[in-house]
Design an enzyme around this catalytic site. Structure first.
Site, PDB file in Angstrom:
ATOM      1  CE  LYS A 172       2.312 -18.140  -1.395  1.00 63.27           C
ATOM      2  NZ  LYS A 172       1.597 -19.411  -1.177  1.00 63.27           N
TER       3      LYS A 172
ATOM      4  CG  ASP B 197      -1.197 -20.271   0.440  1.00 66.35           C
ATOM      5  OD1 ASP B 197      -0.580 -20.211   1.514  1.00 66.35           O
ATOM      6  OD2 ASP B 197      -0.721 -20.791  -0.591  1.00 66.35           O
TER       7      ASP B 197
ATOM      8  CG  ASP C 155      -7.229  -4.592   3.714  1.00 67.34           C
ATOM      9  OD1 ASP C 155      -8.333  -4.693   4.277  1.00 67.34           O
ATOM     10  OD2 ASP C 155      -7.015  -3.803   2.776  1.00 67.34           O
TER      11      ASP C 155
ATOM     12  CG  ASP D 160     -12.056  -6.711   5.551  1.00 67.61           C
ATOM     13  OD1 ASP D 160     -12.040  -6.211   6.690  1.00 67.61           O
ATOM     14  OD2 ASP D 160     -12.023  -6.031   4.512  1.00 67.61           O
TER      15      ASP D 160
ATOM     16  CE1 TYR E 209      -3.158  -2.863   0.065  1.00 68.49           C
ATOM     17  CE2 TYR E 209      -3.810  -2.242   2.274  1.00 68.49           C
ATOM     18  CZ  TYR E 209      -3.967  -3.037   1.163  1.00 68.49           C
ATOM     19  OH  TYR E 209      -4.941  -4.014   1.151  1.00 68.49           O
TER      20      TYR E 209
END
Length: 369
Positions: free
Chosen positions: A189, A221, A245, A249, A141
């Site tokens: 990851k 994942d 993020d 959610d 971001y």
């Protein structure tokens, strides 16, 4: 206790839910003999309409002079034609950077009364209490370079972290875990990304300073699957910006609605508090918005900025009591289930206020005996 709070209600349902949260904070101040001062400011689409900027200088200056910032929500589709740096969401990114908070705290709790609101089976969500600690100022971001070349049909974003950025957010996660169930799950990851390899190595190093806290690593994942299958296995979940993020959610499924999720951003000059649900302009002004995420965000203000842990727990208990009594806003109501009572945004706020007053009265009476 004296606390000066900047209230940035923002767009859509922001003003409606923020009003209920400030009502709860005022009640805590009155019943506890505290002095809470509220300073209102513009942000997002309302700020663009009034001033042409998603974060006016006056708003930011006022926020930096406060002890905490309570933000409602930003965003409105009518501003989508503006360049990204002029849209309402840009104001949110700007104030996050300016306040300097680098650790975003997002609780995801399975409320027994809302077990039917989750698409997951009750035996999967029972007793789940996860705290996501998301790094907020780095990663994709904010990394550079970033651009979109429309002529060549090519775009680039950069995921970037330094060791120091990982260390500081990791320490927040381990400190919080030490006061909970003493487990940190770090998400990365590392099998593909060099940034994640740095992340994993650094978190492992920090963990040595917290021998009482168990550390485990999960790939993002597989973590996305585990949150849905075995959420009780997790206590504090530490993530970089993008992964946090998405995963936090996703965890809204456990609670049953994004309208139930609070958040706090800590570590900077001034802590920033905001419910997770967004501006939901389609239901603004209809009385359908769920104020509980904002009210639970107010509890986080009491916990992390006012150091009023008992009052924070009292607010959370009041929310539980109202839910157990069957009161529901539209997002957490399920069909014609018996025992449910539909209520508006304002009515839900009043019910929590009443339950909180009863709780604090009992506590004060016990101290007086």
């Amino acid at each position: 206790m004296r606390l000066k709070i900047a209230v940035l209600a923002g767009d859509g349902i922001g003003p409606e839910v923020t009003k209920q949260a400030t009502n709860i904070l005022r009640a805590v101040a009155e019943m506890g003999g505290h002095e809470f001062t509220f300073v209102e400011g513009l942000i997002g689409g309302t700020a663009i309409t009034e001033t042409g900027s998603p974060l006016p200088t006056g708003t930011l200056d006022a926020a930096l002079e406060c002890d905490a910032v309570l933000l409602g929500a930003v965003g409105d589709n009518k501003f989508n034609a503006l360049p990204p740096d002029k849209r309402p969401e840009a104001g949110l990114l700007q104030i996050r950077q300016a306040l300097g908070g680098f650790a975003n705290l997002r609780p995801s709790i399975a409320y027994t009364a809302l077990s039917a609101s989750s698409p997951l089976r009750p035996e999967v969500t029972k007793d789940v209490d996860i705290l996501f600690v998301r790094e907020l100022l780095g990663g994709l971001y904010f990394g550079a370079p970033r651009w979109w070349d429309r002529d060549s049909n090519e775009a680039i974003n950069t995921m970037r972290y330094t060791r120091d950025e990982v260390v500081r957010v990791a320490r927040v996660a381990f400190e919080l875990a030490g006061n909970r169930r003493q487990k940190v799950t770090s998400v990365d990851k590392a099998n593909v990304l060099e940034v994640s390899q740095l992340w994993r190595a650094t978190v492992t190093e920090v963990a040595k300073d917290y021998p009482s806290v168990t550390l485990e690593h999960q790939l993002v994942d597989s973590m996305a699957m585990h949150i849905m299958n075995i959420p009780r296995n997790f206590d504090v979940v530490l993530t970089e910006n993008l992964f946090g993020d998405i995963l936090s959610d996703e965890a809204g499924v456990i609670t049953g609605s994004l309208g139930m999720l609070p958040s706090a951003t800590i570590g900077g000059a001034v802590n920033l508090y905001e419910p997770v649900h967004g501006s939901a302009p389609d239901i603004a002004g209809t009385g359908k918005a769920n104020p509980l995420g904002a009210i639970l965000t107010a509890a986080m203000i009491l916990r992390h900025s006012a150091n009023l842990e008992q009052d924070a727990k009292a607010v959370e208990a009041a929310v539980n009591k109202v839910l157990d009594a069957g009161y529901r806003t539209a997002d957490i109501a399920r069909g014609q289930q018996p025992g449910q009572t539909p209520v508006s945004t304002q009515e839900m706020g009043k019910l929590v206020h009443q339950a909180l007053a009863e709780s604090i009265d009992r506590r004060q009476a016990m101290h007086a005996v």
